[in-house]
Design an enzyme around this catalytic site. Structure first.
Site, PDB file in Angstrom:
ATOM      1  N   ASN A   1      42.496  38.509  28.564  1.00 44.18           N
ATOM      2  CA  ASN A   1      42.266  37.148  28.085  1.00 44.18           C
ATOM      3  C   ASN A   1      42.842  36.927  26.692  1.00 44.18           C
ATOM      4  OD1 ASN A   1      40.505  36.213  30.334  1.00 44.18           O
ATOM      5  ND2 ASN A   1      39.210  37.871  29.600  1.00 44.18           N
TER       6      ASN A   1
ATOM      7  N   ASP B   1      64.836  25.683  34.323  1.00 46.86           N
ATOM      8  CA  ASP B   1      63.937  26.406  35.211  1.00 46.86           C
ATOM      9  C   ASP B   1      64.389  27.844  35.396  1.00 46.86           C
ATOM     10  OD1 ASP B   1      62.825  27.200  38.076  1.00 46.86           O
ATOM     11  OD2 ASP B   1      61.618  25.542  37.321  1.00 46.86           O
TER      12      ASP B   1
ATOM     13  N   TYR C   1      48.272  36.727  42.637  1.00 49.20           N
ATOM     14  CA  TYR C   1      48.724  36.747  41.240  1.00 49.20           C
ATOM     15  C   TYR C   1      48.934  38.178  40.764  1.00 49.20           C
ATOM     16  CZ  TYR C   1      48.408  36.629  36.150  1.00 49.20           C
ATOM     17  OH  TYR C   1      48.636  36.831  34.814  1.00 49.20           O
TER      18      TYR C   1
ATOM     19  N   ALA D   1      57.110  33.118  31.703  1.00 46.60           N
ATOM     20  CA  ALA D   1      57.155  31.939  32.578  1.00 46.60           C
ATOM     21  C   ALA D   1      56.566  32.222  33.950  1.00 46.60           C
ATOM     22  CB  ALA D   1      58.596  31.448  32.703  1.00 46.60           C
TER      23      ALA D   1
ATOM     24  N   PHE E   1      28.457  32.130  35.551  1.00 51.14           N
ATOM     25  CA  PHE E   1      28.382  32.602  36.934  1.00 51.14           C
ATOM     26  C   PHE E   1      27.697  33.968  36.987  1.00 51.14           C
ATOM     27  CE2 PHE E   1      32.072  29.787  36.624  1.00 51.14           C
ATOM     28  CZ  PHE E   1      31.718  28.827  37.564  1.00 51.14           C
TER      29      PHE E   1
END
Length: 323
Positions: free
Chosen positions: A168, A49, A139, A72, A206
């Site tokens: 993206n 981790d 975020y 990560a 949407f």
């Protein structure tokens, strides 16, 4: 060796697959969202981790790490709003732990996978590195915080870093051995392909009344292999001392509408999608497209693979999905 944290995830595993052609690689991943089977067998894999200092010290003691690439992070915008603690803990606090260990072992080269979400909702048709950063969710805030930390560490401790911001990532490796697999899946291209494979009842669009050519939102999609190559170019520029502290956008410079994406999926697969037009989502801008002119000028990178290639590679992987 190059340490890739988060190297079992979608983008990280594609970077590793390209990186092992030139470098020795060790991957650290806790497999919370990544997949062990996605890690190239030529890389050393350590399950651990990012936030566990003992795991990190063990890796730095065991392997001659020369540089770190960081993938990560938690990256779901909606989840970050309802559970900001998770995002600040993993994306910021755990990254500080990593940087602390890097500093202890005098490892100075760092590649950070950031996000164009740091820009929030910009008022520019084409986002470049001078566009103001005004994130609108935890975020985006968490990623921008790390960018500030990197700048401060560079000045104080001599850290050399490159930050890469993009929207993206999409597609899959052209071998179809690795691809995009999230649970839950929130990205448009795999959602469309899942529906075409009969794994979803419908695709929700949407809003179809935006001020765009076909009324649907325009977004920036880049093939994940193109992204991987950009990260490796940035890494090599750091390691030869060509760059010290840089921020680059990675974009296709054009953008594709939701309707274009769906139609291209139908073309590639020769199948018809079941599409439902629903209400707009709050905060969705009509257009988000990044310019990559700076990295083209300085490192010679550009997005080479078009939307049809992105979707055809993704489709091949979805049809042969292994994990």
């Amino acid at each position: 060796m190059i340490l890739v944290v988060g190297g079992a995830g979608f983008i990280g595993s594609h970077v590793v697959k390209e990186l092992v052609e030139k470098h020795q690689v060790v991957v650290l991943d806790n497999l919370s969202t990544g997949h062990r089977d996605a890690v190239d067998g030529r890389a050393v894999f350590v399950e651990g981790d990012l936030g566990n200092i003992d795991d990190l010290v063990m890796v730095f003691r065991s392997y001659p790490i020369r540089a770190v690439m960081h993938f990560a992070a938690n990256s779901l915008v909606g989840e970050s709003v309802v559970d900001p603690l998770k995002y600040y803990q993993n994306n910021v606090a755990s990254t500080l732990t990593l940087l602390r260990v890097m500093n202890r072992f005098k490892v100075r080269n760092f590649i950070f996978s950031s996000t164009a979400a740091t820009y929030g909702i910009p008022d520019a048709d084409l986002i470049d590195e001078t566009t103001p950063t005004r994130p609108i969710n935890p975020y985006g805030h968490s990623k921008l915080m790390v960018e500030q930390i990197l700048s401060d560490f560079s000045k104080a401790y001599g850290l050399q870093y490159v930050v890469l911001r993009y929207f993206n990532a999409a597609g899959a490796h052209d071998s179809a051995l690795i691809g995009e697999s999230h649970d839950p899946e929130t990205h448009l291209i795999p959602i469309v392909l899942q529906q075409l494979l009969g794994k979803r009842e419908k695709i929700s669009v949407f809003g179809a009344d935006y001020n765009t050519e076909d009324g649907t939102c325009i977004r920036d999609y880049i093939h994940v292999t193109d992204l991987a190559n950009a990260h490796i170019l940035a890494l090599e520029a750091l390691m030869i001392g060509k760059k010290k502290a840089e921020v680059y956008n990675l974009g296709n410079g054009l953008g594709y509408s939701v309707k274009q994406v769906i139609e291209t999926c139908e073309k590639v697969t020769d199948l018809k999608a079941n599409v439902e037009i629903t209400d707009r989502r709050p905060g969705d801008p009509a257009r988000l497209v990044a310019s990559s002119q700076k990295i083209l000028n300085e490192l010679g990178w550009r997005a080479e693979r078009n939307l049809e290639k992105i979707i055809s590679d993704a489709w091949k992987w979805h049809c042969e999905q292994r994990y």
